[in-house]
Design an enzyme around this catalytic site. Structure first.
Site, mmCIF file in Angstrom:
data_model
loop_
_atom_site.group_PDB
_atom_site.id
_atom_site.type_symbol
_atom_site.label_atom_id
_atom_site.label_comp_id
_atom_site.label_asym_id
_atom_site.label_seq_id
_atom_site.Cartn_x
_atom_site.Cartn_y
_atom_site.Cartn_z
ATOM 1 N N GLU A 84 1.116 -1.316 0.157
ATOM 2 C CA GLU A 84 -0.284 0.140 0.010
ATOM 3 C C GLU A 84 0.604 1.171 -0.033
ATOM 4 O O GLU A 84 1.747 1.602 0.793
ATOM 5 C CB GLU A 84 -0.844 0.371 0.977
ATOM 6 C CG GLU A 84 -1.824 1.055 1.723
ATOM 7 C CD GLU A 84 -3.233 1.270 2.360
ATOM 8 O OE1 GLU A 84 -3.322 -0.236 2.810
ATOM 9 O OE2 GLU A 84 -3.304 1.726 2.956
ATOM 10 N N LYS A 262 -6.961 -0.767 11.152
ATOM 11 C CA LYS A 262 -6.772 -2.021 10.765
ATOM 12 C C LYS A 262 -4.798 -0.986 10.137
ATOM 13 O O LYS A 262 -4.821 -1.199 9.335
ATOM 14 C CB LYS A 262 -7.337 -1.645 9.150
ATOM 15 C CG LYS A 262 -6.811 -1.824 8.047
ATOM 16 C CD LYS A 262 -6.309 -1.035 6.792
ATOM 17 C CE LYS A 262 -6.090 -2.306 5.777
ATOM 18 N NZ LYS A 262 -5.251 -1.398 4.854
ATOM 19 N N ASP A 278 4.638 -14.854 11.592
ATOM 20 C CA ASP A 278 3.550 -15.388 11.184
ATOM 21 C C ASP A 278 2.184 -13.573 10.824
ATOM 22 O O ASP A 278 1.776 -13.365 12.404
ATOM 23 C CB ASP A 278 3.143 -16.558 12.342
ATOM 24 C CG ASP A 278 1.397 -17.073 11.579
ATOM 25 O OD1 ASP A 278 1.354 -16.002 10.996
ATOM 26 O OD2 ASP A 278 1.785 -18.605 12.675
ATOM 27 N N HIS A 376 -2.431 8.578 -0.947
ATOM 28 C CA HIS A 376 -2.500 7.670 -1.628
ATOM 29 C C HIS A 376 -2.858 7.824 -3.335
ATOM 30 O O HIS A 376 -2.224 6.933 -4.027
ATOM 31 C CB HIS A 376 -4.043 7.191 -1.087
ATOM 32 C CG HIS A 376 -3.952 5.882 -0.151
ATOM 33 N ND1 HIS A 376 -4.960 5.420 -0.038
ATOM 34 C CD2 HIS A 376 -2.872 5.701 0.861
ATOM 35 C CE1 HIS A 376 -4.529 4.801 0.752
ATOM 36 N NE2 HIS A 376 -3.264 4.933 1.668
HETATM 37 C C1 MEV Z 1 -5.939 2.068 6.115
HETATM 38 O O1 MEV Z 1 -4.966 1.427 5.277
HETATM 39 C C2 MEV Z 1 -6.097 2.887 6.861
HETATM 40 C C3 MEV Z 1 -6.826 4.162 7.440
HETATM 41 O O2 MEV Z 1 -8.138 3.428 6.574
HETATM 42 C C4 MEV Z 1 -6.626 3.910 8.769
HETATM 43 C C5 MEV Z 1 -7.668 4.919 9.434
HETATM 44 O O3 MEV Z 1 -8.578 5.109 8.529
HETATM 45 O O4 MEV Z 1 -7.768 5.579 10.469
HETATM 46 C C6 MEV Z 1 -5.985 5.326 6.993
#
Ligand code: MEV
Length: 426
Positions: A84, A262, A278, A376
Site C-alpha cells: 500500500e 487496520k 506469522d 494515496h
Molecule cells: C488505510 O490503509 C488505513 C486507514 O483507513 C486507517 C484509518 O482510517 O485510521 C487510513
C-alpha cells in the site's frame, strides 16, 4: 491443451519444473508468463520447495524502510513489506513528530506464550481441577523435557492456569501451559509441550483430551508503548482536536474501530512480514485482544499533555520472534533483522508497537487534515500512468494533470498522453 480441471494429486511429488509443465497443459500461459513463474528471485528452487506444498513460484512485494524511529532512546530503521502506498512515508513522518519529545517508550514484553489443552468427559470438575494443581510440577517437568536447550537458556514451561468453560457438549477444563519461549514466536514449542503432557493430563484427571494447541491470543505477551506527538508538528490545535475526536469515534463505534486498528496493523504487519514472522497470528491476536472487553475497541488511546501535545499509547499482543520459522531462512527476513539491529524478540515487539502507534497517529492526522486520498493517490496515479503506457519522461506531467482534475484512471492518462503528443499545452 487438456480440458481444464482441478482433480490433481501427487503434484507435490513433482519437481517445480514438472509442476509448471503439468500446469501449462491446463492453462494457456504466454511465454512471458512462463518466464515469470520460473523467476524465483533470491530463492533457490529446493529452498522454496521446502517451505510450503505444491510450490510453482515465488511472489514478491515491496520492501521499504521507515526512518526516524527512536524507541527507548535507541534509533531504529524499520523494514516494512507492504503493497500500500503512503504507509511507509506516514510512519516515518509520525516517528519524526514523536522524536521531538523523546521518541517512543516501550515496556518490556515478556515472551510468554501458552498452549491450551481441552479436557472433556470429566466426571468431577472439582477433583480434576485439584488433581491438575497437585500435579503441576510433574506436568512442567514433562513439558520441559521436550526442550532442554530452551530450559538451559532460561526459558521453558513455567506455570499452568486452569479454566472451566461451559459448552454445548458440557463442562470442560481448559488447561493453559505457560512457556517462556525466549526469542522464538513460540507456537512450535508450546504445541510440542502440550502434546507431550496430554497423556499425563488424561491420566490424572480421568478425562479425554482433544485439542492441544497454542492460543494466538497471546495475553501474556502484550506490548505497551507510549509517545508524545508535538502539537505544532501535527498541524496545530485543530488537527489535534480532530485526532481526539477520531479516537472517541473509534471508542464508541466498532465499525470505525476496525478501520482505526487496520491502520495500526498496516505498520505492525508490514514489519511482521519483513521479519518472516506469522502475520495471521499477529492479526488474530490483535483483533481478539481489541474485543476482550465485550466490544471491539481501538488498540490505541489518546489524551493531551499540559502543553496540548498529543500523548498516544498502544497495547497489543505481539508474538514476534527473531529465531525459528522463516526468520532465519528467508534471505530478506534475515536482512530485515540486520537492518533493525534488534537483539531479542522482546526488542522486536517493542519496536513493532512503536510502529503501530506511529502508523495510527499518521493516519488520524491525515484524516483530520487533508484526508487520506491525496497521499494515496500521488503514488497510485504514477502506477496508473505506467499502466496507460506513459513514457517515463512524461509521467510527472500526466500525474500532475490527473491529480489536478481528480481523475486517476487509465483511460484519462491515455487521453492526457495523446493531447501531449499532439502538442497541446496542458
Ligand atoms: C488505510 O490503509 C488505513 C486507514 O483507513 C486507517 C484509518 O482510517 O485510521 C487510513
Amino acid at each position: 491443451m487438456k480440458k481444464f480441471h482441478s482433480d490433481i494429486s501427487g503434484f507435490y511429488k513433482l519437481s517445480i519444473e514438472d509442476r509448471i509443465k503439468l500446469l501449462t497443459e491446463l492453462i494457456d500461459f504466454t511465454e512471458e508468463e512462463k518466464e515469470l513463474i520460473k523467476t524465483l528471485g533470491y530463492f533457490k528452487s529446493d529452498q522454496i520447495d521446502r517451505l510450503i506444498e505444491n510450490v510453482i513460484g515465488s511472489y514478491q512485494l515491496p520492501f521499504g524502510l521507515a526512518f526516524n524511529f527512536k524507541v527507548n532512546d535507541r534509533d531504529y530503521i524499520i523494514p516494512m513489506v507492504i503493497e500500500e502506498p503512503s504507509v511507509v512515508a506516514a510512519a516515518s513522518k509520525a516517528a519524526k513528530i514523536a522524536r521531538k519529545h523523546g521518541g517512543f517508550h516501550s515496556e518490556n514484553v515478556k515472551p510468554i506464550m501458552f498452549s491450551q489443552i481441552q479436557i472433556t468427559n470429566l466426571e468431577n470438575i472439582e477433583s480434576a481441577r485439584k488433581a491438575l494443581k497437585e500435579h503441576k510440577d510433574i506436568l512442567l517437568k514433562i513439558a520441559n523435557e521436550q526442550d532442554p536447550l530452551l530450559n538451559k537458556l532460561g526459558g521453558g514451561a513455567q506455570d499452568i492456569e486452569i479454566r472451566e468453560i461451559q459448552t454445548n457438549k458440557g463442562e470442560m477444563i481448559i488447561l493453559h501451559l505457560l512457556v517462556n519461549v525466549l526469542d522464538a514466536m513460540g507456537a512450535n514449542v508450546v504445541n510440542t509441550m502440550a502434546e507431550a503432557i496430554s497423556p499425563k493430563v488424561e491420566e490424572i484427571t480421568g478425562g479425554i483430551v482433544y485439542l492441544r494447541i497454542v492460543s494466538n491470543l497471546a495475553i501474556h505477551r502484550v506490548a505497551k508503548c507510549k509517545a508524545t506527538f508535538d502539537k505544532e508538528m501535527l498541524g496545530g490545535k485543530n488537527i489535534v482536536e480532530g485526532i481526539l475526536n477520531a479516537f472517541e469515534f473509534a471508542q464508541a463505534d466498532p465499525f470505525r474501530a476496525t478501520t482505526h486498528n487496520k491502520g495500526i496493523m498496516n505498520g505492525i504487519i508490514a514489519l511482521t512480514l519483513a521479519t518472516g514472522n506469522d502475520t495471521r497470528a499477529i492479526e488474530s491476536g490483535a483483533h481478539a485482544f481489541a474485543s476482550l472487553k465485550g466490544q471491539y475497541l481501538p488498540l490505541t488511546k489518546y489524551k493531551l499533555d499540559d502543553e496540548g501535545n498529543l500523548v498516544g499509547e498502544i497495547e497489543v499482543p505481539l508474538a514476534l520472534g527473531i529465531i525459528g520459522g522463516m526468520t532465519k531462512i528467508h534471505p530478506m527476513a534475515r536482512l530485515a533483522l540486520k537492518i533493525l539491529k534488534v537483539e531479542s524478540a522482546n526488542e522486536l515487539s517493542q519496536v513493532a508497537a512503536a510502529l503501530g502507534l506511529a502508523q495510527n497517529v499518521a493516519a488520524l492526522r491525515a484524516l483530520a487534515a487533508e484526508g487520506i486520498q491525496k497521499g494515496h493517490m500521488a503514488l497510485h496515479s504514477r502506477n496508473i500512468a505506467k499502466l496507460a503506457g506513459v513514457p517515463d519522461n512524461l509521467i510527472g506531467k500526466v500525474v500532475k494533470k490527473m491529480m489536478e482534475d481528480k481523475k486517476i484512471r487509465v483511460d484519462y492518462a491515455k487521453e492526457i498522453l495523446k493531447k501531449i503528443e499532439e502538442g497541446e499545452n496542458l
